[in-house]
Scaffold this motif. Structure first.
Motif, mmCIF file in Angstrom:
data_model
loop_
_atom_site.group_PDB
_atom_site.id
_atom_site.type_symbol
_atom_site.label_atom_id
_atom_site.label_comp_id
_atom_site.label_asym_id
_atom_site.label_seq_id
_atom_site.Cartn_x
_atom_site.Cartn_y
_atom_site.Cartn_z
ATOM 1 N N MET A 66 24.297 28.964 20.025
ATOM 2 C CA MET A 66 23.947 30.070 20.131
ATOM 3 C C MET A 66 25.549 29.671 21.610
ATOM 4 O O MET A 66 25.781 28.570 21.867
ATOM 5 C CB MET A 66 22.861 30.196 21.650
ATOM 6 N N GLY A 67 26.324 30.435 21.845
ATOM 7 C CA GLY A 67 27.090 30.119 23.242
ATOM 8 C C GLY A 67 27.284 30.014 24.029
ATOM 9 O O GLY A 67 25.794 30.992 24.603
ATOM 10 N N ALA A 68 27.269 29.276 25.393
ATOM 11 C CA ALA A 68 26.916 28.918 26.800
ATOM 12 C C ALA A 68 27.626 30.919 27.551
ATOM 13 O O ALA A 68 28.491 30.735 27.184
ATOM 14 C CB ALA A 68 27.715 27.931 27.138
ATOM 15 N N VAL A 69 26.926 30.848 28.104
ATOM 16 C CA VAL A 69 27.211 31.584 29.683
ATOM 17 C C VAL A 69 26.937 31.212 30.873
ATOM 18 O O VAL A 69 25.750 30.906 30.876
ATOM 19 C CB VAL A 69 25.856 32.750 29.145
ATOM 20 N N LEU A 70 28.219 31.334 31.517
ATOM 21 C CA LEU A 70 28.061 31.194 32.677
ATOM 22 C C LEU A 70 26.971 32.264 33.589
ATOM 23 O O LEU A 70 26.483 33.710 33.899
ATOM 24 C CB LEU A 70 29.337 31.756 33.233
ATOM 25 N N GLU A 71 25.847 31.876 34.035
ATOM 26 C CA GLU A 71 24.861 32.358 35.085
ATOM 27 C C GLU A 71 25.439 32.116 36.621
ATOM 28 O O GLU A 71 24.932 32.911 37.101
ATOM 29 C CB GLU A 71 23.696 31.152 34.638
ATOM 30 N N GLU A 72 25.939 31.315 37.204
ATOM 31 C CA GLU A 72 26.645 31.549 38.511
ATOM 32 C C GLU A 72 27.048 33.105 38.370
ATOM 33 O O GLU A 72 27.313 33.860 37.808
ATOM 34 C CB GLU A 72 27.716 30.564 38.444
ATOM 35 N N THR A 73 26.362 33.232 40.134
ATOM 36 C CA THR A 73 26.789 34.762 40.543
ATOM 37 C C THR A 73 27.961 34.422 41.839
ATOM 38 O O THR A 73 28.061 33.385 42.400
ATOM 39 C CB THR A 73 25.635 35.040 40.940
ATOM 40 N N TYR A 74 28.957 35.665 42.056
ATOM 41 C CA TYR A 74 29.967 35.240 43.103
ATOM 42 C C TYR A 74 29.975 36.451 43.695
ATOM 43 O O TYR A 74 29.644 37.389 43.075
ATOM 44 C CB TYR A 74 31.146 34.627 42.481
ATOM 45 N N ASP A 75 30.828 36.521 44.824
ATOM 46 C CA ASP A 75 30.892 38.016 45.507
ATOM 47 C C ASP A 75 32.190 38.038 44.617
ATOM 48 O O ASP A 75 32.640 38.035 44.942
ATOM 49 C CB ASP A 75 30.540 37.465 47.225
ATOM 50 N N SER A 76 32.045 39.379 44.168
ATOM 51 C CA SER A 76 33.311 40.191 43.497
ATOM 52 C C SER A 76 34.241 41.183 44.091
ATOM 53 O O SER A 76 35.692 40.490 43.488
ATOM 54 C CB SER A 76 32.213 41.350 42.346
ATOM 55 N N GLY A 77 34.135 41.156 45.315
ATOM 56 C CA GLY A 77 34.705 41.486 46.151
ATOM 57 C C GLY A 77 35.725 40.371 46.633
ATOM 58 O O GLY A 77 36.876 40.713 46.513
ATOM 59 N N VAL A 78 35.236 39.303 46.637
ATOM 60 C CA VAL A 78 36.174 37.836 47.035
ATOM 61 C C VAL A 78 37.187 37.762 46.086
ATOM 62 O O VAL A 78 38.134 37.697 46.184
ATOM 63 C CB VAL A 78 34.992 37.197 48.019
ATOM 64 N N VAL A 79 36.108 37.766 45.223
ATOM 65 C CA VAL A 79 37.279 37.082 43.687
ATOM 66 C C VAL A 79 37.902 38.113 43.406
ATOM 67 O O VAL A 79 38.441 37.945 43.319
ATOM 68 C CB VAL A 79 36.148 37.584 42.722
ATOM 69 N N ALA A 80 38.033 39.065 43.236
ATOM 70 C CA ALA A 80 39.229 40.239 43.130
ATOM 71 C C ALA A 80 39.930 40.587 44.362
ATOM 72 O O ALA A 80 41.111 40.573 44.023
ATOM 73 C CB ALA A 80 38.780 41.467 43.495
ATOM 74 N N PHE A 81 39.481 39.957 45.648
ATOM 75 C CA PHE A 81 40.631 39.871 46.494
ATOM 76 C C PHE A 81 41.738 38.761 47.121
ATOM 77 O O PHE A 81 43.037 38.710 46.803
ATOM 78 C CB PHE A 81 39.606 40.029 47.996
ATOM 79 N N LEU A 82 41.116 37.724 46.297
ATOM 80 C CA LEU A 82 42.308 36.874 45.864
ATOM 81 C C LEU A 82 43.072 36.566 44.569
ATOM 82 O O LEU A 82 43.986 36.211 44.287
ATOM 83 C CB LEU A 82 41.107 35.446 45.439
ATOM 84 N N ILE A 83 41.879 37.298 43.098
ATOM 85 C CA ILE A 83 43.084 36.577 42.171
ATOM 86 C C ILE A 83 44.447 38.641 42.359
ATOM 87 O O ILE A 83 45.294 38.123 42.133
ATOM 88 C CB ILE A 83 42.319 38.433 40.818
ATOM 89 N N LEU A 84 44.537 39.111 43.335
ATOM 90 C CA LEU A 84 44.984 40.354 44.113
ATOM 91 C C LEU A 84 45.916 39.251 44.547
ATOM 92 O O LEU A 84 47.249 39.613 44.441
ATOM 93 C CB LEU A 84 44.351 40.847 44.540
ATOM 94 N N CYS A 85 45.651 38.905 45.665
ATOM 95 C CA CYS A 85 46.824 37.560 45.973
ATOM 96 C C CYS A 85 47.002 37.073 45.620
ATOM 97 O O CYS A 85 48.201 36.509 46.177
ATOM 98 C CB CYS A 85 46.150 37.479 47.407
ATOM 99 N N THR A 86 46.822 36.464 44.523
ATOM 100 C CA THR A 86 47.501 35.535 43.695
ATOM 101 C C THR A 86 48.218 35.960 42.741
ATOM 102 O O THR A 86 49.737 35.807 43.125
ATOM 103 C CB THR A 86 46.774 34.625 42.452
ATOM 104 N N ALA A 87 48.646 37.320 42.701
ATOM 105 C CA ALA A 87 49.183 38.269 42.244
ATOM 106 C C ALA A 87 50.518 38.571 42.870
ATOM 107 O O ALA A 87 51.693 38.683 43.330
ATOM 108 C CB ALA A 87 48.929 39.046 41.416
ATOM 109 N N LEU A 88 50.291 38.838 44.093
ATOM 110 C CA LEU A 88 51.124 39.135 44.891
ATOM 111 C C LEU A 88 52.331 37.662 45.796
ATOM 112 O O LEU A 88 53.654 38.168 45.817
ATOM 113 C CB LEU A 88 50.437 39.464 46.639
ATOM 114 N N VAL A 89 51.350 36.871 46.205
ATOM 115 C CA VAL A 89 52.165 35.625 45.996
ATOM 116 C C VAL A 89 53.295 35.579 45.246
ATOM 117 O O VAL A 89 54.360 35.223 44.885
ATOM 118 C CB VAL A 89 51.484 34.172 46.672
ATOM 119 N N PHE A 90 52.420 35.310 43.805
ATOM 120 C CA PHE A 90 53.495 35.640 42.580
ATOM 121 C C PHE A 90 54.481 35.828 42.547
ATOM 122 O O PHE A 90 55.656 35.522 42.678
ATOM 123 C CB PHE A 90 53.007 35.698 41.640
ATOM 124 N N ILE A 91 54.857 37.643 42.985
ATOM 125 C CA ILE A 91 56.108 38.163 43.275
ATOM 126 C C ILE A 91 57.262 37.725 44.387
ATOM 127 O O ILE A 91 58.406 38.129 44.236
ATOM 128 C CB ILE A 91 55.531 39.747 43.480
#
Length: 485
Positions: free
Chosen positions: A1-26
């Motif tokens: 069986m494959g490994a499954v990540l069991e940690e949970t995060y604040d999806s809003g914070v994660v999405a915010f940082l992913i968006l800001c990563t793209a903004l900095v790249f531009i």
């Protein structure tokens, strides 16, 4: 069986940082367009290449060992991290059990800061720097200069962080690092040939404007994202960023207008960039009225600082020291004066007594000491790196005089930003080959584009009747084309 990540995060914070990563790249292509427009057309493409390749070098260095040297979880050294996270080893999930985002998201967001820093320094190669040696320099610089300073201020074990120095989004590692580092690199490259600088002007102001707008857009993620959550502090940082940039731009334009009686678009963009830079260490720390004052002071100080290169005889062709180094120092110093404990704590977790307006007077000497430490360290280590690389066979930093006259696009790239003027980029010499050129005031100066002194390659042509060959300069060849020969 494959490994499954069991940690949970604040999806809003994660999405915010992913968006800001793209903004900095531009911001990286934004810098490419800005630098390209500021240069002459014969070196326009080489600067875009240098900036984009600098980003690639930064991604490699950060993955290889840069992140580990800056943020390794097990390091106890107050100066630089260890190699425990070499190659992003175990850089995946939460570092602390109450973290709202995984370490992988944080590491990639921070990677973009390095990419922007290296892209800023890449402008120091303008019109005379060889590209391969510069990429080697950037990798070593990121390792020996950027990573240690990041560890000082953003690692929990760093000496500056432990001491209570305030640097919100990179006044030390990003702005002083790139500004002073680029200035030292320009010093080692030496001045461009004076005869090639007669009547020099940026070749494309539209590109400069486009690049500046992309930088401003990305900077909102640069400063806003440094709150690491979509909180009120992130919005305060964005508002302060806009205030500082706007007032710096208006101030810069007014100062230029007093001399030229014209509203300069290049001056507007220069003021915006310097204001964005000075907001970087301060936007999440100081009050809005402090940002207004910072913008005005930045516009004045950075405008006049563009003259420093003439005083010390360094051809800082894109004013990297004035618009990044000096502006970053101003932002750091304003933290000592206008940092407020209630703004610093807007993220709901950070506690700090603030600066002068919060009656924390000792913050002044802490900020000054950090500015001095960053400036001295960057200047010394950058000088050593440049000196060593320049002595290695095949890695001489500067192109030769022939290459400089022909342009970095021809010498280093082999492609051109404007194909329709690829060989014809000396179009001012069309019509006649006068030895003299008239200035606006009616006086005459030697024509720098005269074919007898331009060191442009000669081309071989053949007579259609007898097959005999003769050598013509590009200018003579073009004259014949225009006359239908």
């Amino acid at each position: 069986m494959g490994a499954v990540l069991e940690e949970t995060y604040d999806s809003g914070v994660v999405a915010f940082l992913i968006l800001c990563t793209a903004l900095v790249f531009i911001m990286v292509p934004g810098l490419g367009f800005l630098y390209s427009g500021l240069a002459r057309r014969k070196s326009a493409l080489s600067l875009i290449w240098a900036v984009l390749m600098a980003c690639c070098v930064g991604i490699f260095q950060w993955y290889f060992w840069g992140y580990s040297l800056a943020f390794s979880k097990t390091a106890t050294n107050k100066f630089i991290g260890n190699l425990d996270s070499f190659g992003f080893r175990d850089v995946y999930g939460k570092v602390e059990s109450d973290d709202q985002y995984p370490e992988l998201v944080f590491a990639n967001y921070q990677n973009m800061f390095l990419c922007v820093t290296l892209a800023i320094i890449a402008g120091a190669t303008a019109e005379r720097g060889r590209l391969l040696p510069h990429m080697v320099f950037l990798f070593l610089w990121a390792t020996l200069v950027y990573s240690p300073i990041v560890c000082w201020i953003w690692s929990s074990n760093g000496w500056a962080a432990s001491w209570g120095v305030l640097d919100y989004a990179g006044g030390g590692p990003v702005e002083i690092g790139s500004g002073v580092g680029g200035f030292v690199y320009s010093w080692f490259l030496g001045k461009r040939k004076e005869k090639l600088l007669i009547n020099f002007r940026p070749h494309n102001v539209s590109l400069i404007t486009l690049g500046t707008v992309l930088l401003w857009f990305g900077w909102l993620g640069f400063n806003g994202g440094s709150a690491f959550a979509p909180t009120m502090k992130a919005m305060m940082a964005i508002m302060n960023t806009n205030l500082t940039a706007s007032f710096a731009a208006m101030t810069w334009c007014l100062l230029d207008y007093r001399l030229e009686k014209k509203w300069s678009t290049v001056g507007l963009c220069s003021g915006l960039v310097s204001g964005l830079v000075s907001s970087t260490p301060a936007s999440g720390m100081i009050t809005p009225y402090g940002s207004v004052i910072l913008g005005i002071v930045t516009g004045i100080v950075c405008n006049f600082s563009t003259g420093l290169k003439y005083l010390v005889g360094v051809d800082d062709s894109l004013d990297i020291l004035a618009e990044h180094g000096i502006a970053g120092m101003l932002g750091l110093f304003f933290n000592a004066l206008f940092a407020a404990d209630w703004i610093i704590g807007m993220d709901g977790s950070t506690e700090h007594p603030g600066g002068f307006i919060s009656h924390n007077y000792k913050q002044i000497y802490k900020q000054i000491a950090f500015i001095a430490a960053c400036t001295g360290y960057v200047a010394v280590v950058t000088s050593l790196i440049c000196f060593v690389i320049d002595k290695i066979p095949g890695l001489k930093l500067r192109a030769n005089e022939y290459a400089e006259a022909a342009g970095m696009d021809e010498d280093q790239i082999g492609e051109f930003a404007y194909d329709y003027v690829e060989v014809r980029r000396d179009f001012l010499s069309w019509g006649n080959n006068n030895q003299m050129e008239q200035n606006q005031d009616g006086s005459y100066i030697p024509n720098p584009l005269n074919h007898q002194d331009d060191h442009i390659p000669r081309v071989e042509t053949h007579d259609g009747e007898n097959g005999e060959s003769s050598e013509l300069s590009d200018h003579q060849h073009l004259d014949q084309e225009k006359q239908g020969v």
